[in-house]
Design a protein around this motif. Structure first.
Motif, PDB file in Angstrom:
ATOM      1  N   GLN A  74      27.223  22.677   0.110  1.00  0.00           N
ATOM      2  CA  GLN A  74      28.665  22.923  -1.272  1.00  0.00           C
ATOM      3  C   GLN A  74      30.029  22.040   0.252  1.00  0.00           C
ATOM      4  OE1 GLN A  74      30.172  26.540  -1.683  1.00  0.00           O
ATOM      5  NE2 GLN A  74      31.757  26.136  -2.491  1.00  0.00           N
ATOM      6  N   LEU A  77      29.794  18.952   1.385  1.00  0.00           N
ATOM      7  CA  LEU A  77      30.770  17.534   0.690  1.00  0.00           C
ATOM      8  C   LEU A  77      32.436  18.051   0.904  1.00  0.00           C
ATOM      9  CD1 LEU A  77      28.375  17.493  -2.582  1.00  0.00           C
ATOM     10  CD2 LEU A  77      29.208  15.787  -0.869  1.00  0.00           C
ATOM     11  N   ARG A  80      34.145  16.572   3.894  1.00  0.00           N
ATOM     12  CA  ARG A  80      34.620  15.700   2.800  1.00  0.00           C
ATOM     13  C   ARG A  80      35.642  15.317   1.811  1.00  0.00           C
ATOM     14  NH1 ARG A  80      30.842  11.276   3.701  1.00  0.00           N
ATOM     15  NH2 ARG A  80      31.192   9.593   2.546  1.00  0.00           N
ATOM     16  N   VAL A  82      35.837  16.903  -1.191  1.00  0.00           N
ATOM     17  CA  VAL A  82      35.159  17.291  -2.482  1.00  0.00           C
ATOM     18  C   VAL A  82      34.477  18.793  -2.637  1.00  0.00           C
ATOM     19  CG1 VAL A  82      32.978  16.216  -3.909  1.00  0.00           C
ATOM     20  CG2 VAL A  82      33.944  14.455  -1.974  1.00  0.00           C
ATOM     21  N   LEU A 115      32.789  11.889  -4.097  1.00  0.00           N
ATOM     22  CA  LEU A 115      31.435  12.414  -4.711  1.00  0.00           C
ATOM     23  C   LEU A 115      29.730  11.782  -4.313  1.00  0.00           C
ATOM     24  CD1 LEU A 115      30.317  15.174  -5.706  1.00  0.00           C
ATOM     25  CD2 LEU A 115      29.922  13.479  -8.286  1.00  0.00           C
ATOM     26  N   GLY A 118      28.951  11.722  -0.562  1.00  0.00           N
ATOM     27  CA  GLY A 118      28.500  12.296  -0.259  1.00  0.00           C
ATOM     28  C   GLY A 118      27.619  13.095  -0.133  1.00  0.00           C
ATOM     29  N   PHE A 119      27.056  13.532  -1.408  1.00  0.00           N
ATOM     30  CA  PHE A 119      25.142  13.063  -1.068  1.00  0.00           C
ATOM     31  C   PHE A 119      24.551  12.341  -1.021  1.00  0.00           C
ATOM     32  CE2 PHE A 119      26.714  15.942  -4.943  1.00  0.00           C
ATOM     33  CZ  PHE A 119      26.136  16.858  -5.341  1.00  0.00           C
TER      34      PHE A 119
END
Length: 130
Positions: A74, A77, A80, A82, A115, A118-119
Motif C-alpha cells: 500500500q 503504491l 506512486r 495510487v 496502478l 505499480g504492482f
C-alpha cells in the motif's frame, strides 16, 4: 376496447422519462467499471499476485498473508500516487489481509495503467512475497 381514464400528469411523465435516461446512462458506465475491474484482475494475476474474487463488482482484492505485507505494498503504491486500502481479513479458514482496489468510472486508462505498473514495479523490486 378503449379504456377511458385520465392521462398521466405531465410531471409523472417527466419523472419517468428522467428515470429512464438515468438508467440508460448507468448501464454503460457499470459495464465500463466491470470491464476495468476485470482488466486489472487479469493483469495482476498474470504478474503473479494472488487476486481474490472474480465477480462483477468494481473491487479487486489482492491477498496477503499479513497486514504488514499488505501495508508495505500500500505504501509503495501511494508513493506512486495510487491509493489502495489495506485491510485485515479474518475468516474461519485463515487470517491475513487484502489490498482493496476500488475502480470507478472516473478512473482514466492512464490511472489504471499506473496502478498495474505499480504492482509490476513492486514485483521487480522483490516485493512479491504475499
Amino acid at each position: 376496447m378503449l379504456f377511458r381514464s385520465p392521462p398521466p400528469h405531465a410531471s409523472a411523465v417527466s419523472a419517468a422519462e428522467k428515470i429512464m435516461d438515468l438508467v440508460e446512462l448507468a448501464i454503460p458506465q457499470r459495464e465500463r467499471i466491470i470491464a476495468r475491474g476485470r482488466m486489472i484482475e487479469t493483469a495482476l494475476r498474470a504478474q503473479g499476485w494472488s487476486v481474490l474474487g472474480g465477480s462483477d463488482v468494481p473491487v479487486v482484492s489482492v491477498w496477503f498473508k499479513s497486514l504488514h505485507k499488505a501495508r508495505l505494498v500500500q505504501d509503495a503504491l501511494l508513493q506512486r500516487g495510487v491509493f489502495v486500502d489495506a485491510l485485515a481479513a479474518r475468516s474461519l479458514r485463515k487470517n491475513g489481509a487484502v489490498l482493496r482496489v476500488l475502480v470507478s468510472v472516473s478512473h482514466t486508462p492512464q490511472e489504471i495503467e499506473r496502478l498495474v505498473e505499480g504492482f509490476a514495479e513492486i514485483l521487480r523490486r522483490g516485493g512479491s512475497e504475499q
